[in-house]
Design a protein around this motif. Structure first.
Motif, PDB file in Angstrom:
ATOM      1  N   GLU A  34      10.616  82.684  85.353  1.00  0.00           N
ATOM      2  CA  GLU A  34       9.960  83.758  84.406  1.00  0.00           C
ATOM      3  C   GLU A  34      10.891  84.220  83.471  1.00  0.00           C
ATOM      4  O   GLU A  34      12.061  84.546  83.841  1.00  0.00           O
ATOM      5  CB  GLU A  34       9.511  84.889  85.419  1.00  0.00           C
ATOM      6  CG  GLU A  34       8.636  86.018  84.657  1.00  0.00           C
ATOM      7  CD  GLU A  34       8.196  86.937  85.717  1.00  0.00           C
ATOM      8  OE1 GLU A  34       7.791  88.088  85.427  1.00  0.00           O
ATOM      9  OE2 GLU A  34       7.809  86.711  87.082  1.00  0.00           O
ATOM     10  N   GLY A  35      10.342  84.270  82.357  1.00  0.00           N
ATOM     11  CA  GLY A  35      11.268  84.644  81.161  1.00  0.00           C
ATOM     12  C   GLY A  35      12.167  83.805  80.507  1.00  0.00           C
ATOM     13  O   GLY A  35      12.761  84.108  79.859  1.00  0.00           O
ATOM     14  N   ARG A  36      12.140  82.400  81.326  1.00  0.00           N
ATOM     15  CA  ARG A  36      13.012  81.466  80.763  1.00  0.00           C
ATOM     16  C   ARG A  36      12.104  80.201  80.189  1.00  0.00           C
ATOM     17  O   ARG A  36      12.351  79.522  79.426  1.00  0.00           O
ATOM     18  CB  ARG A  36      14.112  81.226  81.989  1.00  0.00           C
ATOM     19  CG  ARG A  36      15.077  82.069  82.098  1.00  0.00           C
ATOM     20  CD  ARG A  36      16.063  81.715  83.180  1.00  0.00           C
ATOM     21  NE  ARG A  36      17.000  82.756  83.135  1.00  0.00           N
ATOM     22  CZ  ARG A  36      16.962  83.758  84.052  1.00  0.00           C
ATOM     23  NH1 ARG A  36      15.751  84.100  84.700  1.00  0.00           N
ATOM     24  NH2 ARG A  36      18.146  84.781  84.261  1.00  0.00           N
ATOM     25  N   ALA A  37      11.121  79.792  81.148  1.00  0.00           N
ATOM     26  CA  ALA A  37      10.306  78.707  80.858  1.00  0.00           C
ATOM     27  C   ALA A  37       9.610  78.915  79.599  1.00  0.00           C
ATOM     28  O   ALA A  37       8.938  79.859  79.437  1.00  0.00           O
ATOM     29  CB  ALA A  37       9.393  78.382  82.178  1.00  0.00           C
ATOM     30  N   SER A  38       9.182  77.534  78.947  1.00  0.00           N
ATOM     31  CA  SER A  38       8.392  77.812  77.703  1.00  0.00           C
ATOM     32  C   SER A  38       7.164  76.897  77.674  1.00  0.00           C
ATOM     33  O   SER A  38       6.614  77.121  77.055  1.00  0.00           O
ATOM     34  CB  SER A  38       9.264  77.745  76.393  1.00  0.00           C
ATOM     35  OG  SER A  38       9.868  76.304  76.541  1.00  0.00           O
ATOM     36  N   ASP A  39       7.506  75.788  78.397  1.00  0.00           N
ATOM     37  CA  ASP A  39       6.527  74.598  78.581  1.00  0.00           C
ATOM     38  C   ASP A  39       5.118  75.253  79.507  1.00  0.00           C
ATOM     39  O   ASP A  39       5.418  75.756  80.597  1.00  0.00           O
ATOM     40  CB  ASP A  39       6.857  73.553  79.085  1.00  0.00           C
ATOM     41  CG  ASP A  39       6.087  72.300  79.084  1.00  0.00           C
ATOM     42  OD1 ASP A  39       5.852  71.821  77.708  1.00  0.00           O
ATOM     43  OD2 ASP A  39       5.382  72.068  80.071  1.00  0.00           O
ATOM     44  N   THR A  40       4.061  75.108  79.110  1.00  0.00           N
ATOM     45  CA  THR A  40       2.771  75.566  79.836  1.00  0.00           C
ATOM     46  C   THR A  40       2.818  74.847  81.177  1.00  0.00           C
ATOM     47  O   THR A  40       2.452  75.421  82.181  1.00  0.00           O
ATOM     48  CB  THR A  40       1.677  75.278  79.051  1.00  0.00           C
ATOM     49  OG1 THR A  40       1.871  75.997  77.857  1.00  0.00           O
ATOM     50  CG2 THR A  40       0.538  75.872  79.889  1.00  0.00           C
ATOM     51  N   LYS A  45       5.276  75.998  83.722  1.00  0.00           N
ATOM     52  CA  LYS A  45       5.004  77.112  84.217  1.00  0.00           C
ATOM     53  C   LYS A  45       3.657  76.974  85.290  1.00  0.00           C
ATOM     54  O   LYS A  45       3.789  77.716  86.410  1.00  0.00           O
ATOM     55  CB  LYS A  45       4.137  78.248  82.964  1.00  0.00           C
ATOM     56  CG  LYS A  45       5.337  78.646  81.989  1.00  0.00           C
ATOM     57  CD  LYS A  45       4.812  79.722  81.069  1.00  0.00           C
ATOM     58  CE  LYS A  45       5.743  79.852  79.952  1.00  0.00           C
ATOM     59  NZ  LYS A  45       5.212  80.996  79.028  1.00  0.00           N
ATOM     60  N   LYS A  65      17.467  78.615  78.494  1.00  0.00           N
ATOM     61  CA  LYS A  65      16.081  79.203  78.495  1.00  0.00           C
ATOM     62  C   LYS A  65      15.243  78.256  77.322  1.00  0.00           C
ATOM     63  O   LYS A  65      16.015  77.488  76.848  1.00  0.00           O
ATOM     64  CB  LYS A  65      16.422  80.516  77.494  1.00  0.00           C
ATOM     65  CG  LYS A  65      15.203  81.532  77.485  1.00  0.00           C
ATOM     66  CD  LYS A  65      15.698  82.880  77.083  1.00  0.00           C
ATOM     67  CE  LYS A  65      14.355  83.794  76.881  1.00  0.00           C
ATOM     68  NZ  LYS A  65      14.804  85.146  76.636  1.00  0.00           N
ATOM     69  N   GLY A  66      14.204  78.329  77.476  1.00  0.00           N
ATOM     70  CA  GLY A  66      13.208  77.586  76.403  1.00  0.00           C
ATOM     71  C   GLY A  66      13.063  76.135  77.192  1.00  0.00           C
ATOM     72  O   GLY A  66      13.035  75.829  78.227  1.00  0.00           O
ATOM     73  N   THR A  67      13.305  75.164  76.102  1.00  0.00           N
ATOM     74  CA  THR A  67      13.032  73.789  76.352  1.00  0.00           C
ATOM     75  C   THR A  67      14.237  73.422  77.101  1.00  0.00           C
ATOM     76  O   THR A  67      13.886  72.510  78.034  1.00  0.00           O
ATOM     77  CB  THR A  67      12.852  73.021  74.757  1.00  0.00           C
ATOM     78  OG1 THR A  67      11.918  73.281  74.376  1.00  0.00           O
ATOM     79  CG2 THR A  67      12.775  71.320  75.310  1.00  0.00           C
ATOM     80  N   ASP A  78      13.355  74.369  80.415  1.00  0.00           N
ATOM     81  CA  ASP A  78      12.170  73.306  80.987  1.00  0.00           C
ATOM     82  C   ASP A  78      12.722  72.174  81.364  1.00  0.00           C
ATOM     83  O   ASP A  78      12.407  71.470  82.448  1.00  0.00           O
ATOM     84  CB  ASP A  78      11.308  73.161  80.110  1.00  0.00           C
ATOM     85  CG  ASP A  78      10.615  74.443  79.530  1.00  0.00           C
ATOM     86  OD1 ASP A  78      10.442  75.496  80.343  1.00  0.00           O
ATOM     87  OD2 ASP A  78      10.059  74.671  78.349  1.00  0.00           O
TER      88      ASP A  78
END
Length: 229
Positions: A94-100, A103, A169-171, A174
């Motif tokens: 939560e707040g770190r993952a970006s890929d749908t 998630k 964080k982000g990619t 992920d």
């Protein structure tokens, strides 16, 4: 939610201590299996004598009715902290993952593993066994037995791994989450396959089969994520 680093580290240390104890118990259990083979079927819940009706909780009060053996107990005691770490990892998304899709997989993990933890705790309570193997072996020294993901036994992440995941964080998160969860799931699958082979309780073996099926499918999905991002 964003995990608090000191609190997360304390929880991780507790999990790793518990898995270190269980790893020692597991090694002894595997040796017994190798030496005793099918003779283990006649053993009760650790006393070494034949199981009796009086040693089994009444079916109405037992969420895993029927006979059980040490492999069933070990499976629950190992899988509880293993699942707990998977939930710790999922909290970090939560707040770190970006890929749908990552998630969505996080949500699937939380939906499946939190109820399974409660289920396995209820088994151990009904069986009269502690939630942790440490509780059944109070004289065992924790010392240098801490496990990390390099042990090859359970796929557990080390404290350093969790700190790296927390910092991403982000990619980058992920990809790291997918790589770690693949390893984590493969450890769970191995443990569940051992339960299918050596366990005696039908309910425990059914949950083990569910773990193999569900987490194998999730490993495939995470591998596809890694191919894509």
């Amino acid at each position: 939610m964003t995990a608090n680093t000191p609190a997360l580290n304390r929880r991780l240390r507790r999990l790793r201590r518990r898995l270190a104890i269980v790893s020692t118990v597991a090694a002894g259990g595997l040796l017994l299996v190798a030496c005793g083979g099918d003779d283990m079927e006649g053993m009760d819940h650790g006393s070494g004598s034949s199981a009796s009706a009086s040693s089994t909780p009444a079916a109405g009060d037992n969420p895993a009715p029927g006979a059980f053996n040490d492999a069933d107990v070990m499976f629950a005691q190992m899988m509880i902290p293993h699942h707990e770490q998977a939930l710790e990892m999922s909290e970090l998304a939560e707040g770190r993952a970006s890929d749908t899709e990552v998630k969505a997989l996080v949500a699937d993990i939380e939906k499946a593993q939190d109820p399974e933890i409660r289920t396995m705790k209820s088994w151990l309570k009904a069986w009269g066994k502690p939630e942790s193997a440490e509780g059944s072996m109070p004289g065992m020294h924790h010392g240098s037995g801490d496990m990390d993901h390099g042990s090859g036994m359970s796929g557990m992440m080390s404290e350093a791994d969790m700190n790296k995941l927390q910092a991403a964080k982000g990619t980058a998160f992920d990809r790291m989450f997918a790589e770690m969860m693949i390893e984590h799931h493969k450890g769970a699958i191995t443990m569940a396959e051992d339960e299918q082979k050596n366990g005696r309780n039908a309910t425990a073996r059914k949950l083990a089969a569910d773990v193999v099926k569900t987490q194998s499918a999730e490993v495939e999905k995470f591998e596809k994520v890694l191919d894509r991002i």
